[in-house]
Design an enzyme around this catalytic site. Structure first.
Site, mmCIF file in Angstrom:
data_model
loop_
_atom_site.group_PDB
_atom_site.id
_atom_site.type_symbol
_atom_site.label_atom_id
_atom_site.label_comp_id
_atom_site.label_asym_id
_atom_site.label_seq_id
_atom_site.Cartn_x
_atom_site.Cartn_y
_atom_site.Cartn_z
ATOM 1 N N ASP A 1 0.860 -1.178 0.000
ATOM 2 C CA ASP A 1 0.000 0.000 0.000
ATOM 3 C C ASP A 1 0.896 1.226 0.000
ATOM 4 O OD1 ASP A 1 -1.843 2.124 0.806
ATOM 5 O OD2 ASP A 1 -3.199 0.539 1.446
ATOM 6 N N LYS B 1 -10.042 17.137 -12.304
ATOM 7 C CA LYS B 1 -10.734 17.600 -11.099
ATOM 8 C C LYS B 1 -9.799 18.341 -10.138
ATOM 9 C CE LYS B 1 -14.387 14.086 -11.079
ATOM 10 N NZ LYS B 1 -13.943 13.213 -12.197
ATOM 11 N N TYR C 1 -11.904 14.616 -3.605
ATOM 12 C CA TYR C 1 -11.004 13.920 -4.526
ATOM 13 C C TYR C 1 -10.143 14.923 -5.288
ATOM 14 C CZ TYR C 1 -9.347 11.560 -8.704
ATOM 15 O OH TYR C 1 -8.559 11.094 -9.723
ATOM 16 N N ARG D 1 -12.096 1.384 -15.744
ATOM 17 C CA ARG D 1 -12.988 0.936 -14.688
ATOM 18 C C ARG D 1 -13.543 2.144 -13.928
ATOM 19 N NH1 ARG D 1 -9.646 -2.052 -11.431
ATOM 20 N NH2 ARG D 1 -9.512 -0.379 -9.904
#
Length: 244
Positions: free
Chosen positions: A66, A133, A141, A178
């Site tokens: 991670d 964004k 986000y 995805r």
């Protein structure tokens, strides 16, 4: 475009990561470290690509880990020259209710990638994949991605003359990836469900998966450190896309 050498891709089992791995394999990369936290996706990817961990000549290396774990990142980066940091939490409404998790992965995870790269003598270039964004963000986000961009640009001052260079790429909706709105709406239409729109006037920039791979690799090749590369992309209103 030079695609040889050793690479590490964080979030490599995602849509972009998988496409990058496929391209780098075709271009003859010496070694590709696939760094992600989902063992099932790694297993599926390894079988699809015909990976054989017993074969020392196999260029693929699968690392469970991670980006919140800097020590694991540093271990995975040993002998790697180029790093593509694509790991992120990305689903906008989920992150609005889990802002701390967005910070831990998208912001602090980026800090870990930077610090691990600076501490690894072999790493020469590190590039972050960001989002449209991040421009004047209106959600958690986007704000987390803007912060990640700022961290990557500033990292060049910390790495010194002999350290790795850091840069960013920023693009829009990857068609067919995805979670892409195209796939979500196509599935809803097949089920006879309405297509949900948060704001019909919202716009997105459009890029195909192959174009995104080209853009990342070309930016990685020509970067000097501190850039935020933004491609010229066509845009659409989401209401027009839904109608189409």
């Amino acid at each position: 475009m030079v695609s040889t050498g050793a690479y590490l891709i964080t979030g490599a089992t995602g849509s972009l990561g998988r496409a990058l791995v496929g391209r780098l394999l075709r271009d003859g990369a010496e070694r590709i470290v696939i760094f992600s936290r989902d063992e099932m996706k790694q297993d599926v990817m390894a079988r699809e690509l015909g990976h054989d961990p017993r074969n020392s000549a196999d260029p693929l290396r699968f690392f469970l880990g991670d980006v919140r774990d800097k020590d694991r990142l540093a271990l995975a980066m040993r002998g790697v020259e180029n790093v593509v940091h694509a790991a992120a939490l990305k689903i906008v409404p989920i992150l609005e209710y889990n802002v701390i998790e967005a910070v831990k992965t998208n912001v602090l995870g980026s800090v870990n990638v930077i610090e691990a790269a600076i501490a690894t003598s072999s790493v020469r270039k590190v590039i972050l994949t960001s989002s449209d964004k991040a421009c004047s963000p209106r959600n958690a986000y986007g704000a987390s991605k803007l912060m990640a961009e700022k961290l990557f640009v500033a990292a060049n001052a910390y790495s010194g003359k002999e350290g790795p260079r850091f840069a960013c790429v920023r693009y829009g909706n990857v068609t067919g990836s995805r979670g892409s709105v195209v796939g979500v709406w196509a599935d809803a239409a097949l089920r006879g469900e309405p297509l949900l729109l948060t704001d019909p006037g919202a716009t997105r920039f459009w890029i195909t998966l192959d174009e995104a791979v080209d853009f990342v690799l070309s930016s990685l090749e020509r970067m000097r450190g501190g850039e935020v590369f933004v491609p010229r992309l066509p845009a659409y209103r989401v209401a027009d896309l839904a109608a189409a």
